[in-house]
Every structure is written in C-alpha cells, then in structure tokens.
Design a protein around this motif. Sequence first.
Motif, PDB file in Angstrom:
ATOM      1  N   VAL A 125       0.744  -1.258   0.134  1.00 28.83           N
ATOM      2  CA  VAL A 125       0.513   0.297  -0.057  1.00 28.83           C
ATOM      3  C   VAL A 125       0.915   1.635   0.353  1.00 28.83           C
ATOM      4  CG1 VAL A 125      -1.642   1.241   1.091  1.00 28.83           C
ATOM      5  CG2 VAL A 125      -1.737  -1.157   1.789  1.00 28.83           C
ATOM      6  N   VAL A 126       1.633   1.219   0.951  1.00 33.57           N
ATOM      7  CA  VAL A 126       2.701   2.222   1.253  1.00 33.57           C
ATOM      8  C   VAL A 126       3.925   2.832  -0.162  1.00 33.57           C
ATOM      9  CG1 VAL A 126       4.357   3.488   2.674  1.00 33.57           C
ATOM     10  CG2 VAL A 126       2.697   2.543   3.341  1.00 33.57           C
ATOM     11  N   GLU A 127       3.374   4.020  -0.352  1.00 31.43           N
ATOM     12  CA  GLU A 127       5.417   3.893  -1.788  1.00 31.43           C
ATOM     13  C   GLU A 127       6.296   3.802  -0.812  1.00 31.43           C
ATOM     14  OE1 GLU A 127       4.687   8.114  -3.410  1.00 31.43           O
ATOM     15  OE2 GLU A 127       2.502   8.880  -2.040  1.00 31.43           O
ATOM     16  N   SER A 128       7.181   3.879  -2.579  1.00 29.66           N
ATOM     17  CA  SER A 128       8.394   3.720  -2.084  1.00 29.66           C
ATOM     18  C   SER A 128       9.610   5.023  -1.708  1.00 29.66           C
ATOM     19  CB  SER A 128       9.592   2.893  -2.747  1.00 29.66           C
ATOM     20  OG  SER A 128       8.833   3.151  -3.944  1.00 29.66           O
ATOM     21  N   ASP A 129      10.613   5.220  -1.746  1.00 32.24           N
ATOM     22  CA  ASP A 129      11.365   6.194  -2.014  1.00 32.24           C
ATOM     23  C   ASP A 129      10.710   7.342  -1.185  1.00 32.24           C
ATOM     24  OD1 ASP A 129      13.275   4.951  -2.915  1.00 32.24           O
ATOM     25  OD2 ASP A 129      12.048   5.238  -5.663  1.00 32.24           O
ATOM     26  N   LEU A 130      10.095   7.699  -0.166  1.00 35.12           N
ATOM     27  CA  LEU A 130       9.538   8.754   0.610  1.00 35.12           C
ATOM     28  C   LEU A 130      10.573   9.372   1.060  1.00 35.12           C
ATOM     29  CD1 LEU A 130       6.787   6.615   2.758  1.00 35.12           C
ATOM     30  CD2 LEU A 130       6.608   7.750   0.836  1.00 35.12           C
ATOM     31  N   ASP A 131      10.194  10.626   1.832  1.00 34.02           N
ATOM     32  CA  ASP A 131      10.585  11.679   1.924  1.00 34.02           C
ATOM     33  C   ASP A 131      11.099  11.298   3.804  1.00 34.02           C
ATOM     34  OD1 ASP A 131      11.042  12.936  -0.856  1.00 34.02           O
ATOM     35  OD2 ASP A 131       8.881  13.565  -0.557  1.00 34.02           O
ATOM     36  N   CYS A 132       9.917  11.328   4.157  1.00 35.33           N
ATOM     37  CA  CYS A 132      10.043  11.277   5.700  1.00 35.33           C
ATOM     38  C   CYS A 132       9.235   9.614   6.683  1.00 35.33           C
ATOM     39  CB  CYS A 132       9.339  12.347   5.905  1.00 35.33           C
ATOM     40  SG  CYS A 132       9.949  12.406   7.453  1.00 35.33           S
ATOM     41  N   LEU A 133      10.590   9.413   7.297  1.00 34.85           N
ATOM     42  CA  LEU A 133      10.066   9.093   8.028  1.00 34.85           C
ATOM     43  C   LEU A 133       9.373   8.692   9.716  1.00 34.85           C
ATOM     44  CD1 LEU A 133       8.880   5.376   8.996  1.00 34.85           C
ATOM     45  CD2 LEU A 133      11.498   4.824   9.447  1.00 34.85           C
ATOM     46  N   ILE A 134       8.753   8.929  10.009  1.00 28.21           N
ATOM     47  CA  ILE A 134       7.708   9.336  11.301  1.00 28.21           C
ATOM     48  C   ILE A 134       8.076   8.587  12.615  1.00 28.21           C
ATOM     49  CG2 ILE A 134       7.105  11.036  13.364  1.00 28.21           C
ATOM     50  CD1 ILE A 134       6.424  12.968  10.222  1.00 28.21           C
ATOM     51  N   GLN A 135       8.493   8.578  13.539  1.00 27.24           N
ATOM     52  CA  GLN A 135       8.379   7.201  14.439  1.00 27.24           C
ATOM     53  C   GLN A 135       7.805   7.621  15.286  1.00 27.24           C
ATOM     54  OE1 GLN A 135      10.771   3.831  13.673  1.00 27.24           O
ATOM     55  NE2 GLN A 135      10.610   3.194  16.357  1.00 27.24           N
ATOM     56  N   ASP A 136       6.821   6.971  16.159  1.00 29.38           N
ATOM     57  CA  ASP A 136       6.284   7.445  17.407  1.00 29.38           C
ATOM     58  C   ASP A 136       5.464   6.206  18.099  1.00 29.38           C
ATOM     59  OD1 ASP A 136       5.639   8.831  20.334  1.00 29.38           O
ATOM     60  OD2 ASP A 136       4.277  10.084  19.546  1.00 29.38           O
ATOM     61  N   VAL A 137       6.297   5.057  18.480  1.00 25.27           N
ATOM     62  CA  VAL A 137       5.605   3.897  19.155  1.00 25.27           C
ATOM     63  C   VAL A 137       6.187   3.923  20.716  1.00 25.27           C
ATOM     64  CG1 VAL A 137       5.249   3.125  16.412  1.00 25.27           C
ATOM     65  CG2 VAL A 137       7.637   2.337  17.611  1.00 25.27           C
ATOM     66  N   ALA A 138       4.898   2.959  20.452  1.00 28.04           N
ATOM     67  CA  ALA A 138       5.529   3.058  22.297  1.00 28.04           C
ATOM     68  C   ALA A 138       5.668   1.492  22.086  1.00 28.04           C
ATOM     69  CB  ALA A 138       4.348   2.838  23.469  1.00 28.04           C
ATOM     70  N   THR A 139       6.659   0.879  22.396  1.00 31.66           N
ATOM     71  CA  THR A 139       6.870  -0.849  22.425  1.00 31.66           C
ATOM     72  C   THR A 139       8.388  -1.465  22.008  1.00 31.66           C
ATOM     73  OG1 THR A 139       6.534  -2.450  20.721  1.00 31.66           O
ATOM     74  CG2 THR A 139       7.118  -0.788  19.305  1.00 31.66           C
ATOM     75  N   ARG A 140       8.828  -2.156  22.553  1.00 29.09           N
ATOM     76  CA  ARG A 140      10.619  -2.374  22.617  1.00 29.09           C
ATOM     77  C   ARG A 140      10.532  -2.677  21.903  1.00 29.09           C
ATOM     78  NH1 ARG A 140      12.256  -6.297  27.611  1.00 29.09           N
ATOM     79  NH2 ARG A 140      11.342  -4.440  29.023  1.00 29.09           N
ATOM     80  N   GLY A 141      11.818  -2.165  21.403  1.00 26.96           N
ATOM     81  CA  GLY A 141      12.552  -2.559  20.245  1.00 26.96           C
ATOM     82  C   GLY A 141      12.439  -1.606  18.660  1.00 26.96           C
ATOM     83  N   GLN A 142      12.612   0.209  19.931  1.00 27.94           N
ATOM     84  CA  GLN A 142      12.252   1.124  18.577  1.00 27.94           C
ATOM     85  C   GLN A 142      13.238   0.822  17.310  1.00 27.94           C
ATOM     86  OE1 GLN A 142      10.455   4.372  21.568  1.00 27.94           O
ATOM     87  NE2 GLN A 142      11.524   2.696  22.485  1.00 27.94           N
ATOM     88  N   SER A 143      14.165   0.543  17.986  1.00 30.22           N
ATOM     89  CA  SER A 143      15.309   0.787  16.849  1.00 30.22           C
ATOM     90  C   SER A 143      14.860  -0.107  15.777  1.00 30.22           C
ATOM     91  CB  SER A 143      17.077   0.299  17.288  1.00 30.22           C
ATOM     92  OG  SER A 143      16.672  -0.408  17.539  1.00 30.22           O
ATOM     93  N   THR A 144      14.696  -1.603  16.194  1.00 28.50           N
ATOM     94  CA  THR A 144      14.220  -2.323  15.140  1.00 28.50           C
ATOM     95  C   THR A 144      13.093  -2.006  14.515  1.00 28.50           C
ATOM     96  OG1 THR A 144      15.258  -3.684  16.752  1.00 28.50           O
ATOM     97  CG2 THR A 144      13.358  -4.725  14.940  1.00 28.50           C
ATOM     98  N   VAL A 145      12.230  -1.508  14.406  1.00 34.36           N
ATOM     99  CA  VAL A 145      10.716  -0.740  13.967  1.00 34.36           C
ATOM    100  C   VAL A 145      10.999   0.053  12.988  1.00 34.36           C
ATOM    101  CG1 VAL A 145       8.842   0.149  14.187  1.00 34.36           C
ATOM    102  CG2 VAL A 145       9.539  -1.176  15.437  1.00 34.36           C
ATOM    103  N   ALA A 146      12.084   1.281  13.231  1.00 30.94           N
ATOM    104  CA  ALA A 146      13.020   1.594  12.450  1.00 30.94           C
ATOM    105  C   ALA A 146      13.504   1.121  10.926  1.00 30.94           C
ATOM    106  CB  ALA A 146      13.800   2.611  13.222  1.00 30.94           C
ATOM    107  N   VAL A 147      14.704   0.006  11.848  1.00 39.60           N
ATOM    108  CA  VAL A 147      15.402  -0.725  10.425  1.00 39.60           C
ATOM    109  C   VAL A 147      14.556  -1.067   9.817  1.00 39.60           C
ATOM    110  CG1 VAL A 147      17.299  -2.419   9.965  1.00 39.60           C
ATOM    111  CG2 VAL A 147      17.518  -0.334  12.216  1.00 39.60           C
ATOM    112  N   ARG A 148      13.393  -1.529  10.196  1.00 37.85           N
ATOM    113  CA  ARG A 148      12.218  -2.813  10.024  1.00 37.85           C
ATOM    114  C   ARG A 148      11.210  -1.600   8.195  1.00 37.85           C
ATOM    115  NH1 ARG A 148       9.730  -7.115  13.513  1.00 37.85           N
ATOM    116  NH2 ARG A 148      11.446  -8.530  14.174  1.00 37.85           N
ATOM    117  N   ASN A 149      11.452  -0.497   8.408  1.00 40.04           N
ATOM    118  CA  ASN A 149      10.295   0.434   8.522  1.00 40.04           C
ATOM    119  C   ASN A 149      10.846   1.650   6.703  1.00 40.04           C
ATOM    120  OD1 ASN A 149       7.368   0.425   8.233  1.00 40.04           O
ATOM    121  ND2 ASN A 149       8.309  -0.153  10.236  1.00 40.04           N
TER     122      ASN A 149
END
Length: 212
Positions: A125-149
Amino acid sequence: MSDALPDGVRRLSIDGRERLATRGAPVYGEPQTDEGWRAWDPGRSKLGAMLELGMDLGLDGGERVLYLGAASGTTVSHVADFAGPTYAVEFAPRPARDLVGVAEDRDNLFPLLKDAREPETYAHVVESDLDCLIQDVATRGQSTVAVRNRQFLAPDGRLLAAIKARSEDVLVDPSEVFGDVLDELREGYRILETERLDRFHDDHLAVVAEPK
C-alpha cells in the motif's frame, strides 16, 4: 539547530501567546485563528516539540510521509496539513477509528490499521522512496521498527523518531537506554542530531537520521 519551519507551518499569536500552527480542520480541541490556523501543542506532540526546540528536521513542506504510531491523529493531522501523501500506521483499533475520522477532512491522509513491527503487511500500500519516516511507537524494540521500515525511505530521506525510554526498560536509566537504541539504529542509519525532549515529554529522545 534551525529556526526554519516547513511551508505550511507558522508561528502565530493564538490565545495571546506565540504558538506553532498549521492550517486545517481541528482535531483535539486546539485553539484556532479566524483564518483556520490551529495551534500545534508541543506538549501533546513529540514532533511539535522537536520543531519548538529548533531541531533541523529537513522538512520543507509537501513531503511524502510514513507515520508510525499515529494513535488517534493528534500529530499526524498537523503533518498532513503541510505534507503530501501521508500514510498513518496505527495498531490499536480504538485510536485507529478516531484516526479514520481525522482523515475524513484530509484527502492526503491514509490510515492503516497495521503493526509497525511488520512492514511487510502494508508494503503493498505504501509508496517507496518516501521523503520522511516519522516514528512515535510505544513498544520495545523501537530501533528495530525504524530499521525494518527503512525500506520505504528514499536514499536522501529522513527518519524523525521519538524514542521512549520507558517503552524499552522501566528499570534502566533513560540515558543508558538511549545509548543502546542509538547503537542499534546505526545498523541502518546515520545519526544527524539528537535532543532530549524532557522540557515537553519526560524520558524521550528525539532523533534525526538518514538511511545508510
């Protein structure tokens, strides 16, 4: 540090004091001007706090954005006011319902009831080559979420993350938690700037980074 604001974000006198503001339909009872500008409360928005502190977020306005942890839409509504297509991922059904309501007034805001830890579930669903990834998640492994996305970001895109120490470990000193998270983020990103958000949000670290 930078005082530059994206196109579509202003500092205006609202209710007798200077505030950040974007122009759009109200969402959380925020005060407005007669011209439709609505106050952006940094005490309720980590991204708003990052702008209030003068961090260089690399935002000009019109960016294509993936927002992780959109909740009921407080911050992502402001983002959609000045950005281009804005994909908003939220895992919990109750706030996601509110998010859908926010999107009814914003044609460029696309709510996704998905888990940010599983980007493969929304990659179609989500486009590739986006300009910005904004992350504000309340979960353990926040760095993993950022790397996966990271897969959704353009090579010159930006990660703007609010790291919650207490979501990682409630017993460890936040400074130690932040150090560990930054080390893990460096597996996929170059860290450009960090700033503690304690003035507005206890035990949070703002991170600006770019993909390696």
